[in-house]
Design a protein around this motif. Sequence first.
Motif, PDB file in Angstrom:
ATOM      1  N   SER A 535      11.851  46.986  27.545  1.00 18.42           N
ATOM      2  CA  SER A 535      10.634  47.254  28.307  1.00 18.42           C
ATOM      3  C   SER A 535      10.163  48.695  28.118  1.00 18.42           C
ATOM      4  N   ALA A 536       8.837  48.845  28.059  1.00 16.45           N
ATOM      5  CA  ALA A 536       8.235  50.176  28.083  1.00 16.45           C
ATOM      6  C   ALA A 536       7.463  50.387  29.383  1.00 16.45           C
ATOM      7  N   LEU A 588       8.588  58.126  25.966  1.00 17.05           N
ATOM      8  CA  LEU A 588       7.323  57.604  25.469  1.00 17.05           C
ATOM      9  C   LEU A 588       6.296  57.739  26.582  1.00 17.05           C
ATOM     10  N   GLY A 589       5.390  58.725  26.444  1.00 20.52           N
ATOM     11  CA  GLY A 589       4.405  58.959  27.488  1.00 20.52           C
ATOM     12  C   GLY A 589       5.089  59.288  28.808  1.00 20.52           C
ATOM     13  N   LYS A 590       4.808  58.480  29.838  1.00 22.90           N
ATOM     14  CA  LYS A 590       5.424  58.690  31.138  1.00 22.90           C
ATOM     15  C   LYS A 590       6.803  58.054  31.242  1.00 22.90           C
ATOM     16  N   ILE A 591       7.222  57.322  30.219  1.00 25.38           N
ATOM     17  CA  ILE A 591       8.524  56.659  30.227  1.00 25.38           C
ATOM     18  C   ILE A 591       9.582  57.649  29.767  1.00 25.38           C
ATOM     19  N   ALA A 592      10.577  57.876  30.616  1.00 23.93           N
ATOM     20  CA  ALA A 592      11.607  58.873  30.327  1.00 23.93           C
ATOM     21  C   ALA A 592      12.537  58.399  29.217  1.00 23.93           C
ATOM     22  N   GLU A 593      13.255  59.343  28.623  1.00 23.15           N
ATOM     23  CA  GLU A 593      14.262  59.019  27.620  1.00 23.15           C
ATOM     24  C   GLU A 593      15.379  58.174  28.242  1.00 23.15           C
ATOM     25  N   VAL A 634      18.078  47.892  37.808  1.00 26.28           N
ATOM     26  CA  VAL A 634      16.703  47.404  37.830  1.00 26.28           C
ATOM     27  C   VAL A 634      15.843  48.008  36.727  1.00 26.28           C
ATOM     28  N   ASP A 635      16.312  49.112  36.114  1.00 26.63           N
ATOM     29  CA  ASP A 635      15.509  49.732  35.066  1.00 26.63           C
ATOM     30  C   ASP A 635      16.409  50.402  34.044  1.00 26.63           C
ATOM     31  N   ASP A 636      15.794  50.858  32.948  1.00 22.96           N
ATOM     32  CA  ASP A 636      16.550  51.439  31.854  1.00 22.96           C
ATOM     33  C   ASP A 636      17.243  52.733  32.245  1.00 22.96           C
ATOM     34  N   SER A 637      16.664  53.467  33.198  1.00 17.18           N
ATOM     35  CA  SER A 637      17.282  54.727  33.623  1.00 17.18           C
ATOM     36  C   SER A 637      18.395  54.496  34.627  1.00 17.18           C
TER      37      SER A 637
END
Length: 710
Positions: A535-536, A588-593, A634-637
């Motif tokens: 997901s992005a 990527l943009g507002k998406i953190a590493e 729940v998310d990549d981070s």
Amino acid sequence: MPSMKINLLYGYIAMFMALGNTSVWAIEVDHDQPAQLPTIKVEATRTDTSYMETPASIFRVDMPESSQSAQVNLTEIVKGVPSIQLRNRENYAQDLQLSMRGFGARSTFGVRGIRLYVDGIPATMPDGQGQTSNVDLSSLSHLEVLTGPFSSLYGNSSGGAILATTREGTGKDSIEMSYAGGSHNKNRAGLILQGGSDHQYKPSYIISSSYFDTDGFRNHSGANKVLNNAKLTWNLDDGSKINWITNYVKINADDPQGLNRQQWQNNPRQVNDTNNTYNVRKDIDQTQTGITWSKPLNDQHELYGMAYFGNRQVTQYQSIPRSAQLNPNHAGGVIDFERNYYGADFRWTGKELLPNTRFSIGVAVDKMDEDRQGFENFNIVAGEPSYGVKGTLRRDEDNSLWNIDPYLQASWQFLPTWRLDTGVRYSNVHYKSKDHYLSNGNDSDKTEYDKILPSAALSWQILPELLPYVSYAKGFETPTFTEMAYQADSNKSGFNFDLKPSTSDNYELGLKSQNQLGDFTVAVFQSKTQNDIVSAGSSNGRSTFRNADRTLRKGAEFTWNKQVWKDLTVNASYAYLDATFDSNVPALGKIAEIPKGNAIPGIAKNQAFIGLAWKPDQGFYAGLDTQYMDKIYVDDSNSDAAASYTIASIYTGYAWKYADWGFNSFARVDNLFDKNYAGSVIVNDGNSRFFEPADGRNWSAGISVSKHFK
């Protein structure tokens, strides 16, 4: 449940030695005559072998003769399969959340990365998107769940495969009527007509029809569903067999959407938007039909053919704020599409052309044509917006995709107890989009993906009741049209054709055993994936995706079942799955590493199941099962997680047969101890509305009556 710390390979070897040193016997049903273990044929691997001879992680789930549940969702019957994590969203607008060994967990709705078949007819599109809503549990015979390397035989998006087979009509003509009700005004009424045939030109038949509705566990989660399924079977004198299957499903469902943590804690039953401004909902209307044909030419040659056609229409109203839709590149808040899909599969099988060999050569062809439009979810009336209605057109395109996949399988028993199974498939998917909404530019484009997928499995039949095996396969998964639908940059329109397909190297070491202690399976596995589709972000109705350089899934699975005494059986399973990012994914943009080592969201590391059932042919029956599921991020981070939970279910019933009459009644309670938990999560939701609460303690009960005619 603590995380698994032991070395998985050492654990496997220890189990192998323990079972190898155990005397293998038939299951004793009395002190005088040992009963032979049943020979169960499996179809998913196309190798014409029994379960104990198949070098793959494959599980068969047979439907009970007497219904023990309302027969609405697949979650009712696959609880004990360790390779599956199947979650009930309590949201009939978004289907179940299905993943197998971590593949498919990213899906925010429907099924991704898993191949689904009903009576040999695909329920998955060529790009890998599918749904479970057309599986009719009331006429279902059994499911086969195939996971691990062998599933690559099904081509694109085969992180696993589920094959559902409905019953065939047998015996005298009969009618069965049923009704089940339960919490939240759940109601399901069903009718089954069936009968066998003693003439080759007269088919046996089974026709099933049901209607289901509910107010829903949560506010604004009501739904109704019509499901019809018909199957005609001809067994011809020359050995040919023909099945003609027709299926129709219609669903109207409200969508309560996900909740953020605070909302969930305050009131898990609430709808996301308290005022229900947009009346979020989905309407589905799908019809499909297909035919399968098999014919043995002689003892050595056999032919198989399958062809199908389907039509699916969907209208979905989303809760996208008007302000977001003012962006000229936005596709609007109402999705409206009509999709025609069709295809065929032809296969030749040859036996003993060379000593102790079996060959299959085939080709699968699939095509999908889609007319997709998007509309604003509001109209301006007297200067004021009216929401939750179909407004101005914002998207208009024709999409098509197709594949032609040739494949080859071979099996060679080169020693009396050693066998090599190999396969190769050329998987390819071709995408094309023709844009008719040109006010924001012409976004027409096309692309294609392809990959050669080899597989191999080596097995050693130490004893008829003991089989170790090792296998490898290359996997392949393309992005779906839905995942390519939006650019990661919200200021751009058109498809994200920059997404790459993911490829994987899949390894498995397994053991199957049947002995006086019961039936056992053990498997350890590893999947190394390149360019995994992740997901992005998801916000304002736009779910976007990107590629991660490397991800890693590794784990172990164990199952055990045994008839412990008379009609008392026990089933248990455990699965450990460590799914992580194996490299940094840049911001990527507002998406953190995403740092290397983070857990892939939506996947539980540990899950376990144990079920105890008393199931005689007639009379009272009962069962109790308990399921444990570890926490899921729940998310990549890994910023938050849905907590682990343990839930229990209990049921009882009475089955009775007399002459041409049959009767069954059941009652059950799910979530017996009223656990408050998240049934599923919406991965990487941009508004932090991750959580889809599960139902609390709930009950259901039902009755069915059948009559055979002379």
